[in-house]
Scaffold this motif. Structure first.
Motif, PDB file in Angstrom:
ATOM      1  N   THR A 138       0.765  -0.999  -0.123  1.00  0.00           N
ATOM      2  CA  THR A 138      -0.030  -0.099  -0.021  1.00  0.00           C
ATOM      3  C   THR A 138       0.936   1.268   0.023  1.00  0.00           C
ATOM      4  O   THR A 138       1.855   1.276   0.787  1.00  0.00           O
ATOM      5  CB  THR A 138      -0.699   0.052   1.318  1.00  0.00           C
ATOM      6  OG1 THR A 138      -1.657  -1.164   1.302  1.00  0.00           O
ATOM      7  CG2 THR A 138      -1.898   1.355   1.137  1.00  0.00           C
ATOM      8  N   PHE A 139       0.513   2.192  -0.690  1.00  0.00           N
ATOM      9  CA  PHE A 139       1.444   3.329  -1.046  1.00  0.00           C
ATOM     10  C   PHE A 139       0.698   4.506  -1.520  1.00  0.00           C
ATOM     11  O   PHE A 139      -0.443   4.202  -2.018  1.00  0.00           O
ATOM     12  CB  PHE A 139       2.659   3.013  -1.948  1.00  0.00           C
ATOM     13  CG  PHE A 139       2.230   2.502  -3.323  1.00  0.00           C
ATOM     14  CD1 PHE A 139       2.040   3.574  -4.280  1.00  0.00           C
ATOM     15  CD2 PHE A 139       2.010   1.276  -3.464  1.00  0.00           C
ATOM     16  CE1 PHE A 139       1.672   2.936  -5.607  1.00  0.00           C
ATOM     17  CE2 PHE A 139       1.503   0.899  -4.764  1.00  0.00           C
ATOM     18  CZ  PHE A 139       1.431   1.711  -5.825  1.00  0.00           C
ATOM     19  N   LYS A 183      -2.021  11.212  -5.618  1.00  0.00           N
ATOM     20  CA  LYS A 183      -2.591  11.748  -4.354  1.00  0.00           C
ATOM     21  C   LYS A 183      -3.858  10.466  -3.520  1.00  0.00           C
ATOM     22  O   LYS A 183      -4.365  10.947  -2.745  1.00  0.00           O
ATOM     23  CB  LYS A 183      -3.245  13.062  -4.362  1.00  0.00           C
ATOM     24  CG  LYS A 183      -2.374  14.190  -5.076  1.00  0.00           C
ATOM     25  CD  LYS A 183      -3.151  15.374  -5.085  1.00  0.00           C
ATOM     26  CE  LYS A 183      -4.117  15.762  -5.909  1.00  0.00           C
ATOM     27  NZ  LYS A 183      -4.758  17.010  -6.059  1.00  0.00           N
ATOM     28  N   GLU A 184      -3.891   9.420  -4.243  1.00  0.00           N
ATOM     29  CA  GLU A 184      -4.625   8.423  -3.576  1.00  0.00           C
ATOM     30  C   GLU A 184      -4.012   7.316  -3.077  1.00  0.00           C
ATOM     31  O   GLU A 184      -2.712   6.916  -3.595  1.00  0.00           O
ATOM     32  CB  GLU A 184      -5.560   7.831  -4.642  1.00  0.00           C
ATOM     33  CG  GLU A 184      -6.599   8.827  -5.173  1.00  0.00           C
ATOM     34  CD  GLU A 184      -7.630   8.375  -6.232  1.00  0.00           C
ATOM     35  OE1 GLU A 184      -7.542   7.045  -6.344  1.00  0.00           O
ATOM     36  OE2 GLU A 184      -8.379   9.209  -6.978  1.00  0.00           O
ATOM     37  N   LEU A 185      -4.484   6.678  -1.989  1.00  0.00           N
ATOM     38  CA  LEU A 185      -3.768   5.575  -1.201  1.00  0.00           C
ATOM     39  C   LEU A 185      -4.183   4.372  -2.189  1.00  0.00           C
ATOM     40  O   LEU A 185      -5.287   4.206  -2.709  1.00  0.00           O
ATOM     41  CB  LEU A 185      -4.191   5.374   0.268  1.00  0.00           C
ATOM     42  CG  LEU A 185      -3.582   4.361   1.019  1.00  0.00           C
ATOM     43  CD1 LEU A 185      -2.229   4.863   1.193  1.00  0.00           C
ATOM     44  CD2 LEU A 185      -4.353   4.479   2.254  1.00  0.00           C
ATOM     45  N   SER A 186      -2.867   3.587  -2.426  1.00  0.00           N
ATOM     46  CA  SER A 186      -3.378   2.497  -3.517  1.00  0.00           C
ATOM     47  C   SER A 186      -2.725   1.459  -3.075  1.00  0.00           C
ATOM     48  O   SER A 186      -1.808   1.341  -2.162  1.00  0.00           O
ATOM     49  CB  SER A 186      -2.646   3.094  -4.899  1.00  0.00           C
ATOM     50  OG  SER A 186      -2.986   4.065  -5.332  1.00  0.00           O
ATOM     51  N   SER A 187      -3.361   0.258  -3.432  1.00  0.00           N
ATOM     52  CA  SER A 187      -2.887  -1.075  -2.892  1.00  0.00           C
ATOM     53  C   SER A 187      -2.841  -2.044  -4.145  1.00  0.00           C
ATOM     54  O   SER A 187      -3.485  -1.912  -4.946  1.00  0.00           O
ATOM     55  CB  SER A 187      -3.707  -1.945  -2.037  1.00  0.00           C
ATOM     56  OG  SER A 187      -3.861  -1.177  -0.765  1.00  0.00           O
ATOM     57  N   VAL A 188      -1.569  -2.617  -4.126  1.00  0.00           N
ATOM     58  CA  VAL A 188      -1.129  -3.612  -5.244  1.00  0.00           C
ATOM     59  C   VAL A 188      -0.778  -4.786  -4.732  1.00  0.00           C
ATOM     60  O   VAL A 188       0.095  -4.889  -3.717  1.00  0.00           O
ATOM     61  CB  VAL A 188      -0.131  -2.896  -6.090  1.00  0.00           C
ATOM     62  CG1 VAL A 188       0.467  -3.951  -7.087  1.00  0.00           C
ATOM     63  CG2 VAL A 188      -0.201  -1.572  -6.521  1.00  0.00           C
TER      64      VAL A 188
END
Length: 170
Positions: free
Chosen positions: A1-2, A37-42
């Protein structure tokens, strides 16, 4: 998550689509696109190797590279196929945990050494009868009831089916 933040020359935040490439220590790559600018999970590739990972972000002609740690996951699955117990390493590091195998009231152990993705088979034996089977390594467990086993004499246990470990005497 970043979260990725893009700035223009005046140091103002900019909205945009950012191409992401995540690489594990064995150069296996996961690619995706995220919004700035959004929290993303990969999710990483299946069986991503533990150790240092690299995340590469590309926006227009700008690139950034960061390093992160991929934690160790020593994990296996247990399956019963007839009278065979199949142990498969589904973690991201070699598997070397002690497995407790209970057949009826008798408990024994096996200590497989499995590389990532490798599996091993054990033939379960006991005097002819129907048994409850429990297999566990402390984290993962398999419990089955009503398993018919046959063997010779009073021996109860799990025999490694690997050709390299078979001998004329067990």
């Amino acid at each position: 998550t970043f979260k990725i933040t893009i700035y223009d020359d005046a140091k103002n935040q900019v909205d945009g689509q950012v191409a992401i490439e995540i690489e594990d220590s064995e150069k296996r790559i996961t690619k995706t696109t995220v919004n700035s600018k959004e929290l993303s999970s990969v999710k990483l590739v299946k069986d991503a190797s533990s150790g240092q990972g690299i995340i590469k972000a590309t926006y227009e002609d700008a690139n950034a590279i960061e390093f992160f740690e991929i934690g160790r996951e020593e994990k296996a699955t247990f399956e019963l196929e007839g009278t065979n117990l199949i142990v498969t390493n589904i973690g991201n590091t070699p598997y070397s945990r002690t497995i407790s195998i209970t057949i009826g009231e008798t408990t024994g152990t096996q200590n497989p050494r499995l590389d990532i993705g490798q599996k091993i088979s054990y033939r379960l034996i006991a005097p002819e009868g129907v048994y409850n089977i429990k297999v566990t390594d402390g984290d993962t467990s398999l419990i089955r009831g009503g398993i018919s086993l046959t063997g010779t004499g009073n021996v109860i246990g799990a025999i490694d089916n690997s050709p390299s470990t078979r001998s004329g005497i067990t």
